[in-house]
Design a protein around this motif. Structure first.
Motif, PDB file in Angstrom:
ATOM      1  N   THR A 168       0.796  -1.501   0.089  1.00 58.08           N
ATOM      2  CA  THR A 168       0.172  -0.456  -0.055  1.00 58.08           C
ATOM      3  C   THR A 168       0.862   1.028   0.086  1.00 58.08           C
ATOM      4  O   THR A 168       1.362   1.064   1.084  1.00 58.08           O
ATOM      5  CB  THR A 168      -1.077  -0.185   1.387  1.00 58.08           C
ATOM      6  OG1 THR A 168      -1.636  -1.195   1.348  1.00 58.08           O
ATOM      7  CG2 THR A 168      -1.554   1.467   0.896  1.00 58.08           C
ATOM      8  N   GLY A 169       0.715   2.240  -1.153  1.00 51.22           N
ATOM      9  CA  GLY A 169       1.601   3.551  -1.090  1.00 51.22           C
ATOM     10  C   GLY A 169       0.000   4.521  -1.054  1.00 51.22           C
ATOM     11  O   GLY A 169      -0.901   3.908  -0.089  1.00 51.22           O
ATOM     12  N   THR A 170       0.844   5.750  -1.717  1.00 49.44           N
ATOM     13  CA  THR A 170      -0.154   6.676  -1.612  1.00 49.44           C
ATOM     14  C   THR A 170      -0.766   6.967  -2.806  1.00 49.44           C
ATOM     15  O   THR A 170       0.528   6.881  -3.993  1.00 49.44           O
ATOM     16  CB  THR A 170       0.316   7.753  -0.904  1.00 49.44           C
ATOM     17  OG1 THR A 170       1.715   7.991  -1.371  1.00 49.44           O
ATOM     18  CG2 THR A 170      -0.130   6.734   1.033  1.00 49.44           C
ATOM     19  N   ALA A 171      -1.706   7.650  -3.891  1.00 44.29           N
ATOM     20  CA  ALA A 171      -1.989   8.477  -4.682  1.00 44.29           C
ATOM     21  C   ALA A 171      -2.017   9.869  -4.383  1.00 44.29           C
ATOM     22  O   ALA A 171      -3.320   9.995  -3.539  1.00 44.29           O
ATOM     23  CB  ALA A 171      -2.910   7.667  -5.590  1.00 44.29           C
ATOM     24  N   LYS A 172      -2.364  11.140  -5.249  1.00 47.08           N
ATOM     25  CA  LYS A 172      -2.567  12.215  -5.225  1.00 47.08           C
ATOM     26  C   LYS A 172      -3.964  12.480  -6.087  1.00 47.08           C
ATOM     27  O   LYS A 172      -3.067  11.804  -7.307  1.00 47.08           O
ATOM     28  CB  LYS A 172      -1.225  13.129  -5.439  1.00 47.08           C
ATOM     29  CG  LYS A 172      -1.657  14.322  -4.421  1.00 47.08           C
ATOM     30  CD  LYS A 172      -0.441  15.448  -5.256  1.00 47.08           C
ATOM     31  CE  LYS A 172      -0.896  16.322  -4.983  1.00 47.08           C
ATOM     32  NZ  LYS A 172       0.173  18.015  -4.812  1.00 47.08           N
ATOM     33  N   LEU A 173      -4.496  12.007  -6.070  1.00 45.96           N
ATOM     34  CA  LEU A 173      -5.586  12.114  -6.795  1.00 45.96           C
ATOM     35  C   LEU A 173      -5.992  13.688  -8.025  1.00 45.96           C
ATOM     36  O   LEU A 173      -7.033  14.036  -7.794  1.00 45.96           O
ATOM     37  CB  LEU A 173      -6.722  12.163  -5.653  1.00 45.96           C
ATOM     38  CG  LEU A 173      -6.880  10.766  -4.722  1.00 45.96           C
ATOM     39  CD1 LEU A 173      -8.833  10.838  -4.676  1.00 45.96           C
ATOM     40  CD2 LEU A 173      -7.129   9.792  -6.261  1.00 45.96           C
ATOM     41  N   LYS A 174      -4.589  14.440  -8.258  1.00 41.64           N
ATOM     42  CA  LYS A 174      -4.417  15.108  -9.178  1.00 41.64           C
ATOM     43  C   LYS A 174      -3.523  15.227 -10.137  1.00 41.64           C
ATOM     44  O   LYS A 174      -2.474  14.712  -9.629  1.00 41.64           O
ATOM     45  CB  LYS A 174      -4.603  16.632  -8.339  1.00 41.64           C
ATOM     46  CG  LYS A 174      -4.079  17.613  -8.751  1.00 41.64           C
ATOM     47  CD  LYS A 174      -5.737  18.801  -8.771  1.00 41.64           C
ATOM     48  CE  LYS A 174      -5.712  19.728 -10.158  1.00 41.64           C
ATOM     49  NZ  LYS A 174      -6.636  19.453 -11.171  1.00 41.64           N
ATOM     50  N   VAL A 175      -4.175  15.165 -11.100  1.00 46.13           N
ATOM     51  CA  VAL A 175      -2.469  14.645 -12.213  1.00 46.13           C
ATOM     52  C   VAL A 175      -1.658  16.053 -11.717  1.00 46.13           C
ATOM     53  O   VAL A 175      -1.877  16.947 -11.899  1.00 46.13           O
ATOM     54  CB  VAL A 175      -3.077  15.107 -13.250  1.00 46.13           C
ATOM     55  CG1 VAL A 175      -2.438  15.502 -15.029  1.00 46.13           C
ATOM     56  CG2 VAL A 175      -3.703  13.834 -14.307  1.00 46.13           C
ATOM     57  N   PRO A 176       0.020  15.846 -11.721  1.00 47.69           N
ATOM     58  CA  PRO A 176       0.750  16.713 -11.299  1.00 47.69           C
ATOM     59  C   PRO A 176       0.311  18.063 -12.431  1.00 47.69           C
ATOM     60  O   PRO A 176       0.328  17.757 -13.642  1.00 47.69           O
ATOM     61  CB  PRO A 176       2.301  16.314 -11.112  1.00 47.69           C
ATOM     62  CG  PRO A 176       1.666  14.293 -11.445  1.00 47.69           C
ATOM     63  CD  PRO A 176       0.248  14.370 -11.990  1.00 47.69           C
ATOM     64  N   GLU A 177       0.812  19.126 -11.700  1.00 44.88           N
ATOM     65  CA  GLU A 177       1.115  20.262 -12.484  1.00 44.88           C
ATOM     66  C   GLU A 177       2.030  20.651 -13.689  1.00 44.88           C
ATOM     67  O   GLU A 177       2.635  20.153 -13.670  1.00 44.88           O
ATOM     68  CB  GLU A 177       1.241  21.821 -11.831  1.00 44.88           C
ATOM     69  CG  GLU A 177      -0.069  22.136 -11.079  1.00 44.88           C
ATOM     70  CD  GLU A 177      -1.039  22.696 -11.899  1.00 44.88           C
ATOM     71  OE1 GLU A 177      -0.221  23.489 -12.830  1.00 44.88           O
ATOM     72  OE2 GLU A 177      -1.814  22.361 -11.277  1.00 44.88           O
ATOM     73  N   GLY A 178       1.618  20.644 -14.830  1.00 43.79           N
ATOM     74  CA  GLY A 178       2.616  20.496 -16.201  1.00 43.79           C
ATOM     75  C   GLY A 178       2.779  19.224 -16.263  1.00 43.79           C
ATOM     76  O   GLY A 178       4.176  19.392 -17.361  1.00 43.79           O
ATOM     77  N   SER A 179       2.344  18.539 -16.182  1.00 39.78           N
ATOM     78  CA  SER A 179       2.755  16.571 -16.453  1.00 39.78           C
ATOM     79  C   SER A 179       2.583  16.433 -17.992  1.00 39.78           C
ATOM     80  O   SER A 179       2.762  15.929 -18.382  1.00 39.78           O
ATOM     81  CB  SER A 179       2.329  15.753 -15.670  1.00 39.78           C
ATOM     82  OG  SER A 179       0.942  16.089 -15.476  1.00 39.78           O
ATOM     83  N   GLY A 180       1.975  17.372 -18.980  1.00 45.79           N
ATOM     84  CA  GLY A 180       1.404  16.946 -20.349  1.00 45.79           C
ATOM     85  C   GLY A 180      -0.449  16.035 -20.361  1.00 45.79           C
ATOM     86  O   GLY A 180      -0.892  16.415 -19.050  1.00 45.79           O
ATOM     87  N   ASN A 181      -0.111  15.153 -21.034  1.00 44.49           N
ATOM     88  CA  ASN A 181      -1.307  14.841 -21.680  1.00 44.49           C
ATOM     89  C   ASN A 181      -0.951  12.880 -20.733  1.00 44.49           C
ATOM     90  O   ASN A 181      -0.761  12.388 -20.714  1.00 44.49           O
ATOM     91  CB  ASN A 181      -0.665  13.646 -23.527  1.00 44.49           C
ATOM     92  CG  ASN A 181      -1.451  13.050 -23.764  1.00 44.49           C
ATOM     93  OD1 ASN A 181      -2.788  13.922 -23.347  1.00 44.49           O
ATOM     94  ND2 ASN A 181      -1.159  12.319 -24.595  1.00 44.49           N
ATOM     95  N   VAL A 182      -1.658  13.342 -19.158  1.00 43.38           N
ATOM     96  CA  VAL A 182      -1.336  12.104 -18.879  1.00 43.38           C
ATOM     97  C   VAL A 182      -2.602  12.243 -17.917  1.00 43.38           C
ATOM     98  O   VAL A 182      -3.826  13.768 -17.734  1.00 43.38           O
ATOM     99  CB  VAL A 182      -0.669  12.808 -17.458  1.00 43.38           C
ATOM    100  CG1 VAL A 182      -1.164  11.485 -15.469  1.00 43.38           C
ATOM    101  CG2 VAL A 182       0.817  12.549 -17.868  1.00 43.38           C
ATOM    102  N   VAL A 183      -3.127  10.809 -17.643  1.00 41.81           N
ATOM    103  CA  VAL A 183      -5.168  11.189 -17.005  1.00 41.81           C
ATOM    104  C   VAL A 183      -4.683   9.969 -16.054  1.00 41.81           C
ATOM    105  O   VAL A 183      -3.163   9.070 -15.445  1.00 41.81           O
ATOM    106  CB  VAL A 183      -5.638   9.508 -18.063  1.00 41.81           C
ATOM    107  CG1 VAL A 183      -6.935   9.665 -17.753  1.00 41.81           C
ATOM    108  CG2 VAL A 183      -5.430  10.829 -19.484  1.00 41.81           C
ATOM    109  N   LEU A 184      -5.519  10.391 -14.613  1.00 36.98           N
ATOM    110  CA  LEU A 184      -5.642   9.689 -13.469  1.00 36.98           C
ATOM    111  C   LEU A 184      -6.705   9.466 -13.622  1.00 36.98           C
ATOM    112  O   LEU A 184      -7.819   9.556 -13.718  1.00 36.98           O
ATOM    113  CB  LEU A 184      -4.903  10.708 -12.266  1.00 36.98           C
ATOM    114  CG  LEU A 184      -5.761  10.313 -10.657  1.00 36.98           C
ATOM    115  CD1 LEU A 184      -4.622   9.395 -10.385  1.00 36.98           C
ATOM    116  CD2 LEU A 184      -6.264  10.868 -10.465  1.00 36.98           C
TER     117      LEU A 184
END
Lengths: 350, 350
Positions: A34-50
């Motif tokens: 079990t890790g952690t996840a931030k429920l937001k696409v990081p700023e400036g990461s471009g064409n990325v989908v969460l």
């Protein structure tokens, strides 16, 4: 409201502990962490989908990627210490891609965890039809479905009245190929590993004949019994001994689509196939394919299959386990043949 | 004058004594016998042609027909006590067929004897161009030539710049495929069993590379040395271990034409091929063919190959033995790989 999305949540993952060096895949080759996840696409990461993963598909090809095979392409192997990946169904939670927006349902390549950041969303497909159970997009309406379509229609060019043989026929690909073949007016025989599966092939999926390969000391004789005139089309999901026996029973100009060779994925050394000389005498064509080469056919496939599912002409059987923690066991079940129907892991219910 | 044709003459024949049950084909499996032939088509026998055989082709597929193989089609086996048959070049001495007349030169399916009555002359082709040595019609201008054409152009759909590998490359089919591929602008590598043959591939037939497979402990490594980027097209004349090593080295969407599997014809049990999983990963197509299915392409083939032979752009090497009595030995030579170039038996010189 929006601040909710910045939330950091716990994120369970199925990690590959070690590549399988010999013997069968075991649950102990994997690890739940079990890790952690931030429920937001990081700023400036471009064409990325969460993504929030909903269903994960247990696919036979994952077995190849978990094994340290000398003849394999090591670039395809899963990396020990990292979560494994595969096809699944997910909800888009956030998106930096113009092709997806928050709330979209998608199927495609994702990671075995609760929340996934997809860096290259080119292999995600938007789900447009949600009157069908969403889990179907991990199977009959996803990769296995498209595999069945490509393998049967594109690779084998079937004609009405031809004879069709399918191995691992109760699996996700096999059950659909059999139903496609019946709808086209073919004679269809399947093989599977248990009485229960074989009964399903005949009672639920409309196969003309089916047999339990494990009960047949002589596969050649079993196939001859079902195909006294020979086989026009063989959808090969298993390889090995079955392929060898099939080669003895192909008709002239028969076609073999090499979809998978699951009987070989759990072996340290692949079995030898001895009857390849038949390829010449019978002018047989064997063709391998990867469904990923044929994604452009997905809309055409949906157009064919959706109405048939809605009208109840095509049936589909799933074997769903609950929770990501059931994932390693579900994968092991797949390779031991204990699943009945498409093996899926339900990660979250919405 | 006409009465000459009614003459009864002695007729030497090569008889199969016994099918090969195990081990290699030996001269002692065959028997030379002398019967008689009437040099006239029997009255009222219809569409029958009487041939005087001039050249006989030693074809690898004859090895299959001389062996009692469990997986073989026993209808194709030669019958003990009867003369063997194969492709050859002959003069028509008498004809009941409207398609052939006395004096015609033909090539096609005939019997290993001096004079043959051909009951079904549908597999005889009239020789229209006799500015080329007649023996060529037992090889480059006959079945092996057409086999090379069909295997390369029809089965493999080659493109300029592709990489081509040929086994048994100094044989009748291999030498021609290599030259076709060079004329098209491909990179061509061949393999053969001796230094002499390998030298010929490079010096006479223009192959880019060639190696002696018998000197390579690791066929995979030998192929990789010649094809660091992999193989687009493999013309398989041998099957077995070589095919297994080639599968490890095919490029994505590579094509394998299964022309023959001579390495297997003299084995009691065919070798196992272990690397068929590569078919899926690399989307490989393996296709067997019989040249007899493609006879309609013969005029198109001749149109391509005749000018190239006349202009000296395509070379051809024959290994001719003299007299029908040399036939059994010539066949045994073929399977031991001792022939250099197309193995032909000259039955009669006119």
């Amino acid at each position: 409201m929006e601040s909710e999305l910045h939330e950091v949540v716990s994120n369970k993952q199925v990690i590959l502990r070690d590549l399988v060096e010999s013997g069968s895949l075991k649950e102990s080759h994997m690890l739940l962490m079990t890790g952690t996840a931030k429920l937001k696409v990081p700023e400036g990461s471009g064409n990325v989908v969460l993504l929030k993963n909903l269903f994960l598909s247990c696919n036979p090809s994952m077995g190849v990627r978990m094994r340290n095979m000398k003849v394999g392409n090591s670039a395809l192997f899963f990396k020990p210490g990292l979560p494994i990946s595969g096809y699944g169904v997910a909800r888009v939670l956030d998106s930096g891609s113009p092709n997806f927006k928050k709330g979209d349902l998608v199927w495609g390549l994702t990671t075995w965890e609760e929340y996934s950041l997809i860096i290259a969303p080119g292999t995600l497909f938007k789900i447009e039809h949600d009157d069908i159970p969403l889990s179907y997009y991990a199977g009959i309406l996803g990769m296995p479905g498209l595999t069945a379509y490509v393998g049967f229609f594109e690779i084998c060019s079937p004609k009405k009245g031809e004879t069709v043989f399918i191995s691992a026929a109760s699996g996700a690909v096999g059950q659909l190929v059999g139903q496609f073949a019946k709808l086209l007016g073919c004679y269809v025989v399947g093989t599977a590993g248990t009485k229960e599966k074989v009964n399903l092939l005949k009672s639920k999926f409309g196969f003309d004949e089916a047999f339990i390969y494990k009960d047949e000391p002589d596969l050649d004789a079993a196939i001859k019994r079902c195909f006294p005139e020979g086989i026009d089309i063989y959808l090969d999901n298993v390889g090995g001994r079955m392929l060898d026996a099939v080669l003895l029973n192909m008709k002239i100009r028969g076609r073999i689509a090499a979809c998978g060779m699951i009987s070989q994925y759990n072996l340290d050394q692949p079995e030898g196939v001895h009857n390849l000389m038949k390829i010449i005498q019978k002018r047989i064509r064997i063709e391998g394919f990867l469904t990923t080469d044929h994604f452009h056919l997905y809309p055409k496939f949906l157009e064919l299959v959706l109405p048939q599912i809605r009208e109840g002409n095509i049936h589909y059987l799933e074997d769903i386990t609950n929770g990501l923690e059931s994932g390693p066991g579900a994968l092991v079940r797949l390779f031991s043949g204990r699943n009945i129907g498409k093996q899926v892991v339900a990660v979250a219910h919405e």
